[in-house]
Design an enzyme around this catalytic site. Structure first.
Site, PDB file in Angstrom:
ATOM      1  N   ARG A 147      -6.461  11.433  -5.707  1.00 51.94           N
ATOM      2  CA  ARG A 147      -7.720  10.720  -5.542  1.00 51.94           C
ATOM      3  C   ARG A 147      -8.894  11.684  -5.607  1.00 51.94           C
ATOM      4  O   ARG A 147      -9.928  11.381  -6.214  1.00 51.94           O
ATOM      5  CB  ARG A 147      -7.743   9.952  -4.218  1.00 51.94           C
ATOM      6  CG  ARG A 147      -8.758   8.827  -4.248  1.00 51.94           C
ATOM      7  CD  ARG A 147      -8.913   8.196  -2.901  1.00 51.94           C
ATOM      8  NE  ARG A 147     -10.000   8.830  -2.186  1.00 51.94           N
ATOM      9  CZ  ARG A 147     -10.746   8.240  -1.284  1.00 51.94           C
ATOM     10  NH1 ARG A 147     -10.492   6.991  -0.953  1.00 51.94           N
ATOM     11  NH2 ARG A 147     -11.716   8.871  -0.698  1.00 51.94           N
ATOM     12  N   ASP A 167      -6.926  -2.752  -7.560  1.00 50.58           N
ATOM     13  CA  ASP A 167      -7.435  -3.430  -6.368  1.00 50.58           C
ATOM     14  C   ASP A 167      -7.783  -4.868  -6.699  1.00 50.58           C
ATOM     15  O   ASP A 167      -8.157  -5.171  -7.844  1.00 50.58           O
ATOM     16  CB  ASP A 167      -8.677  -2.713  -5.809  1.00 50.58           C
ATOM     17  CG  ASP A 167      -8.939  -3.139  -4.374  1.00 50.58           C
ATOM     18  OD1 ASP A 167      -8.306  -2.562  -3.468  1.00 50.58           O
ATOM     19  OD2 ASP A 167      -9.716  -4.079  -4.160  1.00 50.58           O
ATOM     20  N   ARG A 171       0.822  -1.227   0.000  1.00 56.16           N
ATOM     21  CA  ARG A 171       0.000   0.000   0.000  1.00 56.16           C
ATOM     22  C   ARG A 171       0.849   1.266   0.000  1.00 56.16           C
ATOM     23  O   ARG A 171       0.450   2.283   0.584  1.00 56.16           O
ATOM     24  CB  ARG A 171      -0.961   0.019   1.208  1.00 56.16           C
ATOM     25  CG  ARG A 171      -2.067  -1.008   1.162  1.00 56.16           C
ATOM     26  CD  ARG A 171      -3.234  -0.520   0.330  1.00 56.16           C
ATOM     27  NE  ARG A 171      -4.196  -1.581   0.104  1.00 56.16           N
ATOM     28  CZ  ARG A 171      -5.316  -1.739   0.810  1.00 56.16           C
ATOM     29  NH1 ARG A 171      -5.622  -0.902   1.776  1.00 56.16           N
ATOM     30  NH2 ARG A 171      -6.136  -2.718   0.536  1.00 56.16           N
ATOM     31  N   ARG A 178      -3.365   6.551   1.312  1.00 53.87           N
ATOM     32  CA  ARG A 178      -3.903   7.751   1.973  1.00 53.87           C
ATOM     33  C   ARG A 178      -2.965   8.419   2.960  1.00 53.87           C
ATOM     34  O   ARG A 178      -3.215   9.549   3.364  1.00 53.87           O
ATOM     35  CB  ARG A 178      -5.219   7.390   2.674  1.00 53.87           C
ATOM     36  CG  ARG A 178      -6.358   7.150   1.706  1.00 53.87           C
ATOM     37  CD  ARG A 178      -7.485   6.364   2.344  1.00 53.87           C
ATOM     38  NE  ARG A 178      -7.053   5.003   2.594  1.00 53.87           N
ATOM     39  CZ  ARG A 178      -7.818   4.053   3.130  1.00 53.87           C
ATOM     40  NH1 ARG A 178      -9.034   4.340   3.530  1.00 53.87           N
ATOM     41  NH2 ARG A 178      -7.352   2.838   3.298  1.00 53.87           N
TER      42      ARG A 178
HETATM   43  O1  CP3 Z   1       0.006   0.485  -3.189  1.00 47.61           O
HETATM   44  C1  CP3 Z   1      -0.430  -0.686  -3.340  1.00 47.61           C
HETATM   45  O2  CP3 Z   1      -0.238  -1.597  -2.518  1.00 47.61           O
HETATM   46  C2  CP3 Z   1      -1.131  -1.034  -4.638  1.00 47.61           C
HETATM   47  C3  CP3 Z   1      -2.540  -0.967  -4.673  1.00 47.61           C
HETATM   48  C4  CP3 Z   1      -3.403  -1.918  -3.843  1.00 47.61           C
HETATM   49  C5  CP3 Z   1      -4.630  -1.500  -3.264  1.00 47.61           C
HETATM   50  N1  CP3 Z   1      -5.253  -2.585  -2.747  1.00 47.61           N
HETATM   51  C6  CP3 Z   1      -5.125  -0.109  -3.279  1.00 47.61           C
HETATM   52  C7  CP3 Z   1      -6.165   0.270  -2.314  1.00 47.61           C
HETATM   53  C8  CP3 Z   1      -3.286  -3.292  -3.574  1.00 47.61           C
HETATM   54  C9  CP3 Z   1      -2.137  -4.244  -3.904  1.00 47.61           C
HETATM   55  C10 CP3 Z   1      -4.475  -3.697  -2.897  1.00 47.61           C
HETATM   56  C11 CP3 Z   1      -4.759  -5.088  -2.490  1.00 47.61           C
HETATM   57  C12 CP3 Z   1      -5.973  -5.382  -1.721  1.00 47.61           C
HETATM   58  N2  CP3 Z   1      -7.211  -4.798  -1.815  1.00 47.61           N
HETATM   59  C13 CP3 Z   1      -6.062  -6.445  -0.784  1.00 47.61           C
HETATM   60  C14 CP3 Z   1      -4.961  -7.416  -0.438  1.00 47.61           C
HETATM   61  C15 CP3 Z   1      -3.933  -6.834   0.456  1.00 47.61           C
HETATM   62  C16 CP3 Z   1      -4.419  -6.581   1.881  1.00 47.61           C
HETATM   63  O3  CP3 Z   1      -4.491  -5.387   2.222  1.00 47.61           O
HETATM   64  O4  CP3 Z   1      -4.681  -7.528   2.595  1.00 47.61           O
HETATM   65  C17 CP3 Z   1      -7.376  -6.437  -0.276  1.00 47.61           C
HETATM   66  C18 CP3 Z   1      -7.925  -7.384   0.783  1.00 47.61           C
HETATM   67  C19 CP3 Z   1      -8.098  -5.401  -0.944  1.00 47.61           C
HETATM   68  C20 CP3 Z   1      -9.541  -5.054  -0.790  1.00 47.61           C
HETATM   69  C21 CP3 Z   1      -9.724  -3.690  -0.282  1.00 47.61           C
HETATM   70  N3  CP3 Z   1      -9.418  -2.546  -1.001  1.00 47.61           N
HETATM   71  C22 CP3 Z   1     -10.241  -3.303   0.957  1.00 47.61           C
HETATM   72  C23 CP3 Z   1     -10.696  -4.245   2.043  1.00 47.61           C
HETATM   73  C24 CP3 Z   1     -10.241  -1.903   0.984  1.00 47.61           C
HETATM   74  C25 CP3 Z   1     -10.798  -1.016   2.065  1.00 47.61           C
HETATM   75  C26 CP3 Z   1      -9.910  -0.950   3.239  1.00 47.61           C
HETATM   76  C27 CP3 Z   1      -8.973   0.204   3.109  1.00 47.61           C
HETATM   77  O5  CP3 Z   1      -7.755  -0.010   3.291  1.00 47.61           O
HETATM   78  O6  CP3 Z   1      -9.473   1.306   2.855  1.00 47.61           O
HETATM   79  C28 CP3 Z   1      -9.668  -1.451  -0.230  1.00 47.61           C
HETATM   80  C29 CP3 Z   1      -9.448  -0.045  -0.646  1.00 47.61           C
HETATM   81  C30 CP3 Z   1      -8.088   0.323  -1.143  1.00 47.61           C
HETATM   82  N4  CP3 Z   1      -7.330  -0.413  -2.012  1.00 47.61           N
HETATM   83  C31 CP3 Z   1      -7.406   1.541  -0.868  1.00 47.61           C
HETATM   84  C32 CP3 Z   1      -6.196   1.512  -1.600  1.00 47.61           C
HETATM   85  C33 CP3 Z   1      -5.157   2.593  -1.685  1.00 47.61           C
HETATM   86  C34 CP3 Z   1      -7.925   2.661  -0.015  1.00 47.61           C
HETATM   87  C35 CP3 Z   1      -8.969   3.334  -0.834  1.00 47.61           C
HETATM   88  C36 CP3 Z   1      -9.027   4.806  -0.689  1.00 47.61           C
HETATM   89  O7  CP3 Z   1      -8.183   5.528  -1.263  1.00 47.61           O
HETATM   90  O8  CP3 Z   1      -9.979   5.244  -0.028  1.00 47.61           O
END
Ligand code: CP3
Length: 344
Positions: free
Chosen positions: A38, A75, A25, A29
């Site tokens: 964003r 994602d 990540r 944020r």
């Molecule tokens: O920088 C990176 O790592 C690359 C992008 C990336 C994102 N999600 C962006 C993201 C990657 C590799 C993921 C993987 C992901 N997404 C996983 C597996 C890794 C882990 O964290 O266990 C999972 C389970 C998800 C599903 C997901 N996406 C959830 C549960 C959420 C909400 C929780 C949260 O952290 O807000 C997301 C949203 C998400 N994916 C964000 C980002 C940057 C936050 C969204 C925002 O900007 O509001």
């Protein structure tokens, strides 16, 4: 020509004095520049499907910190959406999807060959990045593992214990397995398309692998990861694969041999000394600093970083966190971690 990218060298098994470093990540944020882009995109999914802006947020942590790898901004839940699930994000809460609880829900999903229609912008992001990244930076593509993706598709949201997915697995095993097979096939196509567009490594995120025990772990975490790894490598010989069976505990032991991955990413529930003796003996490891140090910082961050580097110094290692950096992290603590890893 000898490989010059430090991340690819670690994945090929080379032991390096300074391990390559990137961060789960890393585009997120905690960075003001991410929040600005964003806002420009409108919302999270619009950002994922806007190749210019998705490439921009991927590059932001590379510019700020000079990480050794960039991970495609997208994602894991884009694959369910490409298969026809409804997907939206509720601010402050997380993802919501239409649910899969009965055969008719599954029958309404799209065939695997249709996914590229939705996912084409992601491949364009990869193409932009492979041109824009510095020559020393490795580009990582990714997808969710079938079990983890299925937990969201079945429940329609994140759950603390993946209860709905476990219930379906027990009550309607045929439907559950058909869903896993569909996601597995889609993931092979998705990762192959990322590689064709320029991804140099792919990572399979099985964030909820830890809730599968015993035979279920073998069947629903190990086997799909092996199927995907072997298919991707058959199509793209030599492509390195990182597996992340998060919270697998003892399941980390032998995971690389059973699946064929080139690197096992470790969460921070396992000690580096234990993992050096039980996992790194087979394969390159990635990890495993607790992401809470990015919030708290200070001498504890420095000490723990040094301990991880020392524990993994005898084998191939990629420095990373045990899970994603959180929005409340201090960007200054990320710099402190990097300086400590690089001995500055
Ligand atoms: O920088 C990176 O790592 C690359 C992008 C990336 C994102 N999600 C962006 C993201 C990657 C590799 C993921 C993987 C992901 N997404 C996983 C597996 C890794 C882990 O964290 O266990 C999972 C389970 C998800 C599903 C997901 N996406 C959830 C549960 C959420 C909400 C929780 C949260 O952290 O807000 C997301 C949203 C998400 N994916 C964000 C980002 C940057 C936050 C969204 C925002 O900007 O509001």
């Amino acid at each position: 020509m000898a490989e010059t990218k430090t991340l690819l060298r670690a994945l090929a098994g080379e032991v390096q004095d300074v391990p390559p470093i990137w961060m789960m990540r890393q585009a997120g944020r905690y960075l003001p520049e991410y929040r600005a882009t964003r806002a420009q995109a409108g919302d999270f999914l619009s950002l994922c499907y806007n190749p210019e802006l998705a490439a921009e947020v991927t590059l932001q942590p590379i510019r700020r910190y000079g990480f050794d790898a960039a991970i495609l901004f997208a994602d894991i839940l884009l694959v369910p959406q490409a298969l026809g699930a409804d997907l939206w994000f509720v601010t402050g809460e997380g993802p919501r999807l239409s649910t899969i609880t009965q055969q008719s829900d599954f029958d309404a999903l799209k065939p695997v060959e249709d996914i590229h229609e939705t996912l084409a912008p992601v491949y364009e992001t990869v193409r932009i990045l492979s041109r824009a990244l510095p020559s020393e930076t490795t580009l990582i593509g990714f997808a969710g593992a079938p079990w983890t993706v299925a937990t969201y598709m079945i429940a329609g949201r994140g759950t603390p214990d993946q209860g709905p997915a476990h219930a379906l697995r027990e009550e309607n095993t045929a439907l559950f397995e058909a869903l896993l097979d569909r996601i597995t096939a889609a993931t092979i196509e998705y990762l192959s398309a990322q590689i064709e567009a320029g991804a140099e490594v792919v990572k399979i995120f099985d964030s909820w692998a830890g809730s599968l025990k015993g035979e279920a772990f073998q069947k629903y975490a190990v086997e799909p990861c092996r199927t995907i790894t072997q298919a991707v490598k058959a199509r793209h010989p030599g492509i390195p694969v990182i597996g992340f069976p998060r919270q697998a505990g003892a399941g980390y032991v032998g995971f690389a041999k059973a699946t064929g991955v080139d690197c096992v990413a470790l969460d921070n529930s396992v000690s580096p000394d234990w993992a050096a003796e039980n996992v790194q003996t087979d394969v390159c490891v990635q990890g495993n600093l607790a992401s809470s140090h990015m919030v708290t910082g200070g001498q504890a961050l420095v000490d723990e970083t040094r301990q991880i580097i020392k524990a993994f110094s005898k084998g191939p290692h990629i420095f990373n966190l045990g899970h994603g950096i959180t929005p409340d992290a201090d960007p200054g603590n990320v710099q402190l971690m990097i300086d400590t890893v690089r001995g500055k």
